[in-house]
Design an enzyme around this catalytic site. Sequence first.
Site, short mmCIF file in Angstrom:
data_model
loop_
_atom_site.label_atom_id
_atom_site.label_comp_id
_atom_site.label_asym_id
_atom_site.label_seq_id
_atom_site.Cartn_x
_atom_site.Cartn_y
_atom_site.Cartn_z
N LYS A 111 0.87 -1.19 0.00
CA LYS A 111 0.00 0.00 0.00
C LYS A 111 0.91 1.24 0.00
CE LYS A 111 -2.02 3.02 2.07
NZ LYS A 111 -1.89 4.46 1.77
N GLU A 121 9.09 0.82 11.19
CA GLU A 121 10.16 1.81 11.02
C GLU A 121 9.49 3.17 11.10
OE1 GLU A 121 12.11 4.50 9.84
OE2 GLU A 121 12.38 3.65 7.84
N GLU A 145 9.19 15.61 15.65
CA GLU A 145 9.67 15.40 14.28
C GLU A 145 9.00 16.42 13.38
OE1 GLU A 145 8.49 11.73 12.19
OE2 GLU A 145 10.58 11.53 11.60
#
Length: 506
Positions: free
Chosen positions: A209, A283, A414
């Site tokens: 995907k 990840e 982040e």
Amino acid sequence: MQLGKDPRGGRRTARPAGGVAAQADGIGWEYAPAPESREIVTLAPEYGLFVNGEFVPAAGGQVFATVNPATEEPLAQVAEAGAADVDRGVAAARSAYERVWGPMPGAERAKYLYRIARILQERSREFAVLESLDNGKPIKESRDVDVPLAAAHFFYHAGWADKLEHAGLGPSPRPIGVAGQVIPWNFPLLMAAWKLAPALAAGNTCVLKPAETTPLTALLLAEVCQQAGLPPGVVNVLTGAGETGAALVAHPGVDKVAFTGSTEVGKQIRRTVAGTGKRLTLELGGKAANVVFDDAPVEAAVEGIVNGIFFNQGHVCCAGSRLLVQESVADAVVGRLHDRLGTLRLGDPLDKNTDIGAINSRQQLDKIRELSDAGEAEGAERWSPPCELPERGFWFPPTVFTGVSQSHRIAREEIFGPVLSVLTFRTPDEAIEKANNTPYGLSAGIWTDKGSRILHMVKRMKAGVVWANTFNRFDPTSPFGGYKESGFGREGGLHGLLSYVRLEDR
Ligand code: NDP
């Protein structure tokens, strides 16, 4: 210490980085436009899902548009997979696993992987242009990094396909079954290669995907699978949004889930998969420290800092988004960094001279703006070189914040954009403490002349990858992955293969 304004006073010699007319710093000549031709790519108006070796419309007929983030021009309509399509994709992968790919000898599987790798090389220009069109990244990065590394992953894993029993993984490694793989938009083709190549080498079949904003190179890779004669159902590509990813991850026919993306979605996926017996690798995000000591070669360190945070517009999970610089050299390093940023050229991603391309989506641009504004509001000092941003598309200038403290959001969260937060330290212990003061643990960098100091730091830094006197080095032979909220499991190397094999003798 608070780093102040430009330590050498006044505005630097930074040139406008807008477009291709920017001037080479201090040389006195201008770059002529050097656009890569987009003619090499033939865009279809509509793309289907890739299921059982064929391109098919979504069962419910839904489509969505993918746009060029540098111009906001719609590139194509793409099928949006719903629950019925996820069923079809997983069923195709299951059948191919049981009837063809699982039983196939590794030496035969390897031939297909080599073929895919070679076709990727042959069609590399087409892939590079399409990646830059759909993602916004500079052509020199898609051409020199994304595409060659994607091919390298297929070559590397092709080499393992017939040698798994001798790889030291354990006795009789066997495939797991059907892998459901969800990837992000920052390296669309490369992440597809990271996911598919080890899974296929080990004998698994895949349902991939891609991200909603960057589906096109995964679909071109599907075409390459057809061209390579890969048996139908071995690779299936289901385009769609987050719901498609969620349906794939939750599907009972999936044996192994591999995800790259945000920590938030990674946590949701972990909850979905818990108790199902599915294997999982995650990840996720990062907030890497790039640590510069006073004995580091400044020019090299500055190149590493620039590469660390401005490569791919900072849309990199392992980006060196926190610069930790030793206080005694902080002014010199930041001064040189300002000079260097003044030479970066921002603009048309298809221009071969462009260093900084477009932000991938309006949503991501809003997030970068919001966090940068929070940095200013919390008291950090913001600096960007003079920089003309194109009128259309999603753009953000290279930005450096000094006077950053550890509690600031720009030091903790982040940003996933071209924004660097600069903090200082006095001793190696202070550097280690600050570097590790994050919920993430994906990567780190160290710049120093002393090998002993590198070893001292590496042992103490909680990061899956630590680069010394370099940054953002990727190689298919080298495992990549994180600690803590950056996820678990490795991709690349033998460690990466471990995620796609069953070792138990049952
Ligand atoms: P997401 O984590 O939402 O997206 C990654 C992939 O997961 C995409 O294919 C996405 O689909 C899909 N997805 C979204 N929701 C679900 C779900 N519930 N179940 C399964 N799959 C899902 O990242 P975003 O694109 O929203 O980016 C948000 C932030 O995440 C960024 O600002 C950045 O900080 C971080 N990020 C980190 C990355 C990394 O490599 N570590 C990569 C990308 C983002 P779709 O794209 O259609 O939503």
